[in-house]
Design an enzyme around this catalytic site. Structure first.
Site, PDB file in Angstrom:
ATOM      1  N   GLU A  57     -39.585  28.761  37.410  1.00 10.20           N
ATOM      2  CA  GLU A  57     -38.409  28.061  36.876  1.00 10.20           C
ATOM      3  C   GLU A  57     -37.205  28.168  37.828  1.00 10.20           C
ATOM      4  O   GLU A  57     -36.094  28.503  37.404  1.00 10.20           O
ATOM      5  CB  GLU A  57     -38.052  28.595  35.486  1.00 10.20           C
ATOM      6  N   GLU A  92     -46.353  27.513  30.208  1.00 13.28           N
ATOM      7  CA  GLU A  92     -45.982  28.453  29.148  1.00 13.28           C
ATOM      8  C   GLU A  92     -45.689  27.668  27.880  1.00 13.28           C
ATOM      9  O   GLU A  92     -44.972  26.673  27.910  1.00 13.28           O
ATOM     10  CB  GLU A  92     -44.724  29.255  29.514  1.00 13.28           C
TER      11      GLU A  92
END
Length: 330
Positions: free
Chosen positions: A124, A267
């Protein structure tokens, strides 16, 4: 037993209820993987973790680094692996020599004993909260790792990618999805590189966070059985935020010129503590809905078919930062 494995103890029954035959009623039958984090003070022996994963039919694992301790336990296990390169190593990987060394040490050194499928370059890195800290280093690191994999002779089977938060794209409706204006250039460059090298787009989607971040978010829309829906253009209806979010990404990829780029959910999960909506009851409701959806291989309106999904996370991690919220450790 790990919290997530307790919640998944009924996986076979859920898949059977969704119409999957007994012969294929395992989590691996629906491409189910899991994130294996290590930010906890009391870690289980990795060999025991691998035993539990296999016992629960989970044959894909995503790691956040390349620590030899868990990697060693995965050797000869048959479990497919995504190895991570932390954000604080991205600058180093901007040097091809360092990328070459990383691949030699963490990929080719294990030979065929490690079923390595992906290298996750960063995690991220384009989060708004990072204020552009990794903007200049992420794509060069990605390209260097893929080049090193290619030069090592394993680039056909091992692909480099960058797991990204869903905040890299925006859109009031799924059909209006596009990459965030401030990163549109770097995102377009990156997804075209991924497309050219056969790598997937890895995205983290958390319906829980939609609920957590806004008191006005419709509660039922966070789940797959809520009965709440939103309307998109052309009369398309979305019954849950997961599908709507996923299709917002698909629209963004189309606008970037790579409409067919493979998408992996890196995720997705629901915390079991640390917030009024973080508890085992709601976590089970969320996972039940997700697993039944996966078993049907129905996909979404814009991307139908089987989904590739990694659940988050395998363990409570009591060393994680609680800056995002107390739920982060659960």
């Amino acid at each position: 037993m790990a919290p997530l494995l307790r919640l998944l103890a009924g996986v076979a029954a859920l898949l059977l209820a969704a119409g999957v035959s007994p012969a294929s009623a395992s989590s691996s039958a629906v491409d189910l993987g899991v994130n294996w984090g290590s930010q906890c003070t009391h870690q289980l022996d990795p060999s025991e973790v691998v035993r539990m994963l296999k016992a629960n039919g989970i044959m894909k694992v995503k790691l956040f680094d390349a620590d030899p301790w868990p990697v060693g336990a995965l050797l000869d296990s048959g479990i497919e692996v995504m190895l991570g390169i932390p954000n604080d190593m991205l600058e180093a990987m901007s040097s091809y020599g360092n990328a070459e060394d990383w691949v030699a040490e963490n990929a080719t050194s294990y030979g065929d004993r490690l079923k390595l499928r992906y290298v996750a370059v960063g995690n991220e890195p384009f989060l708004k909260s990072y204020n552009g800290s990794f903007m200049e280093t992420t794509v060069p690191a990605l390209k260097n790792i893929q080049k090193a994999l290619d030069e090592a002779g394993i680039g056909d089977t091992v692909k480099a990618t960058v797991p990204l938060n869903a905040d890299v794209y925006v859109g009031d409706k799924p059909s209006e999805g596009k990459f965030r204006p401030d990163i549109d250039g770097v995102m377009t460059n990156m997804v075209k590189f991924m497309h050219d090298h056969g790598a997937p787009f890895v995205v983290n989607i958390y319906p829980f966070l939609s609920l957590y971040q806004s008191d006005n978010f419709p509660f039922e829309f966070a789940f797959f059985d809520g009965g709440r829906s939103i309307q998109d253009n052309g009369g398309v209806s979305y019954s849950n935020v997961f599908d709507a979010n996923y299709d917002t990404l698909v629209s963004a990829l189309k606008k970037a010129g790579v409409p067919g780029l493979k998408v992996i959910i890196g995720e997705v999960g629901w915390p079991t503590d640390g917030n009024k909506n973080a508890n085992p009851k709601l976590a089970r409701r969320f996972y039940d809905g997700l697993l039944k959806k996966m078993a049907k291989n129905e996909g979404t309106h814009l991307r139908q078919g089987k989904m590739d999904v990694y659940l988050f996370g395998l363990f409570d991690e009591d060393m994680k930062s609680i800056a995002p919220g107390n739920f982060e450790r659960h």
